[in-house]
Design an enzyme around this catalytic site. Sequence first.
Site, PDB file in Angstrom:
ATOM      1  N   HIS A  63       0.837  -1.213   0.000  1.00  0.00           N
ATOM      2  CA  HIS A  63       0.000   0.000   0.000  1.00  0.00           C
ATOM      3  C   HIS A  63       0.868   1.259   0.000  1.00  0.00           C
ATOM      4  CE1 HIS A  63      -3.259  -2.699   0.941  1.00  0.00           C
ATOM      5  NE2 HIS A  63      -2.725  -3.043   2.094  1.00  0.00           N
ATOM      6  N   HIS A  93       5.903   7.063   6.222  1.00  0.00           N
ATOM      7  CA  HIS A  93       5.549   6.525   4.907  1.00  0.00           C
ATOM      8  C   HIS A  93       4.975   7.676   4.075  1.00  0.00           C
ATOM      9  CE1 HIS A  93       1.805   6.455   7.231  1.00  0.00           C
ATOM     10  NE2 HIS A  93       1.253   6.766   6.060  1.00  0.00           N
ATOM     11  N   HIS A  95       2.216   8.983   0.660  1.00  0.00           N
ATOM     12  CA  HIS A  95       1.087   8.761  -0.259  1.00  0.00           C
ATOM     13  C   HIS A  95       1.393   9.636  -1.471  1.00  0.00           C
ATOM     14  CE1 HIS A  95      -1.401   6.976   3.011  1.00  0.00           C
ATOM     15  NE2 HIS A  95      -0.645   7.766   3.757  1.00  0.00           N
ATOM     16  N   GLU A 105      -3.104  13.532   0.627  1.00  0.00           N
ATOM     17  CA  GLU A 105      -4.371  13.102   1.246  1.00  0.00           C
ATOM     18  C   GLU A 105      -5.119  14.340   1.748  1.00  0.00           C
ATOM     19  OE1 GLU A 105      -3.397   9.520   3.813  1.00  0.00           O
ATOM     20  OE2 GLU A 105      -4.392   8.728   2.024  1.00  0.00           O
ATOM     21  N   HIS A 118       3.853  11.076   6.053  1.00  0.00           N
ATOM     22  CA  HIS A 118       3.247  10.881   7.371  1.00  0.00           C
ATOM     23  C   HIS A 118       4.270  10.320   8.351  1.00  0.00           C
ATOM     24  CE1 HIS A 118      -1.033  10.599   5.488  1.00  0.00           C
ATOM     25  NE2 HIS A 118      -0.636  11.841   5.674  1.00  0.00           N
ATOM     26  N   THR A 198      -5.848   6.916   7.710  1.00  0.00           N
ATOM     27  CA  THR A 198      -6.428   7.162   6.381  1.00  0.00           C
ATOM     28  C   THR A 198      -6.472   5.879   5.545  1.00  0.00           C
ATOM     29  OG1 THR A 198      -4.301   7.641   5.331  1.00  0.00           O
ATOM     30  CG2 THR A 198      -5.479   9.501   6.349  1.00  0.00           C
ATOM     31  N   THR A 199      -6.086   4.751   6.186  1.00  0.00           N
ATOM     32  CA  THR A 199      -6.227   3.453   5.508  1.00  0.00           C
ATOM     33  C   THR A 199      -6.932   2.505   6.470  1.00  0.00           C
ATOM     34  OG1 THR A 199      -4.179   2.542   6.442  1.00  0.00           O
ATOM     35  CG2 THR A 199      -3.983   3.762   4.353  1.00  0.00           C
TER      36      THR A 199
HETATM   37  N1  LIG Z   1      -1.925   6.961   6.645  1.00  0.00           N
HETATM   38  S1  LIG Z   1      -1.896   7.072   8.238  1.00  0.00           S
HETATM   39  O1  LIG Z   1      -3.198   7.560   8.696  1.00  0.00           O
HETATM   40  O2  LIG Z   1      -0.765   7.864   8.667  1.00  0.00           O
HETATM   41  C1  LIG Z   1      -1.691   5.473   8.926  1.00  0.00           C
HETATM   42  C2  LIG Z   1      -0.733   5.276   9.938  1.00  0.00           C
HETATM   43  C3  LIG Z   1      -0.576   4.006  10.511  1.00  0.00           C
HETATM   44  C4  LIG Z   1      -1.374   2.942  10.086  1.00  0.00           C
HETATM   45  C5  LIG Z   1      -1.203   1.598  10.750  1.00  0.00           C
HETATM   46  O3  LIG Z   1      -0.258   1.396  11.490  1.00  0.00           O
HETATM   47  N2  LIG Z   1      -2.110   0.653  10.490  1.00  0.00           N
HETATM   48  C6  LIG Z   1      -2.023  -0.649  11.154  1.00  0.00           C
HETATM   49  C7  LIG Z   1      -2.783  -0.654  12.446  1.00  0.00           C
HETATM   50  F1  LIG Z   1      -2.267   0.243  13.288  1.00  0.00           F
HETATM   51  F2  LIG Z   1      -2.737  -1.861  12.995  1.00  0.00           F
HETATM   52  F3  LIG Z   1      -4.066  -0.318  12.233  1.00  0.00           F
HETATM   53  C8  LIG Z   1      -2.321   3.142   9.070  1.00  0.00           C
HETATM   54  C9  LIG Z   1      -2.466   4.417   8.502  1.00  0.00           C
HETATM   55 ZN   LIG Z   2      -0.397   7.806   5.728  1.00  0.00          ZN
END
Ligand SMILES: NS(=O)(=O)c1ccc(C(=O)NCC(F)(F)F)cc1
Ligand SMILES: [Zn+2]
Length: 261
Positions: A63, A93, A95, A105, A118, A198-199
């Site tokens: 992703h 990471h 986007h 985003e 991010h 955001t995912t």
């Molecule tokens: N794009 S964002 O909002 O910075 C973003 C930051 C971190 C996670 C993430 O660690 N997902 C895995 C979890 F934590 F187990 F749910 C997903 C999105």
């Molecule tokens: Zn992100």
Amino acid sequence: RDPWGYGNEDGPDAWHKDYPIAQGNRQSPIDIIPEEAVHDASLSPIFLSYDYCNSINIYNNGHSVIVEFDDTDDRTVIRGGPLDNAYRLKQFHFHWGGKGNHGSEHTVRGKTYASELHLVHWNAAKYKTFGEAAAGPDGLAVIAIFLEKGDEHRGLHKITDAFYMVKFKGSVADFKGFNPKILLPNSLVYWTYPGSLTTPPLHESVTWIVLKEPITVSEKQMGRFRMLLISGEEEDDRTRMENNFRPPQPLKGRKVRASSN
Ligand SMILES: NS(=O)(=O)c1ccc(C(=O)NCC(F)(F)F)cc1
Ligand SMILES: [Zn+2]
């Protein structure tokens, strides 16, 4: 759970089927309207203590491309601003879009940027693990930095030069000694609001800190992002990783606050 993605069938408009919180009251990203942001003099500056920061690896999760840090102690933390205590850096990471200047985003009065970085931090003072923090209302703090198309960014070269090692989904490579301080713009003036991942799983656990000043990135450097694949090495298809951004979500009455310095 069905695998989610950014395509027509599995993209942001379909996520609510597996993750109903997608239609919740504090979803991210959002469109930021500076004139409507509340100027809050009580918002202190953000402090980043990144001096003893050390990256561990870089990996492609299908992703995004992610640089992970050693978060076993408070060596790399942010504090201040809207935060009640120190939050530890876990990973950063990006986007990004295809060609052109879309890919961020968050948007500012509808303006999109070529990419968005991010820096993901977690509240280790209150939660025992990152996973627990990611599900708690004040568990995460993410600093968002816009990447605007322009001159090349010398600090980004080390990252884009490492992309060949993580071309395929599931690949990971050593990536030690990278300090993300060099990716920060001159000013730490920010907007902040309560939001979500955001995912998927889209947990409503993020205090967003969006820096007003973008950093610049060249088209050549953006081209390096687009050589990453969402496909695994053993798969036949070679699908580029691009347009991995969620569009802005309804504000639902939330206040965006602006820092003064
Ligand atoms: N794009 S964002 O909002 O910075 C973003 C930051 C971190 C996670 C993430 O660690 N997902 C895995 C979890 F934590 F187990 F749910 C997903 C999105
Ligand atoms: Zn992100």
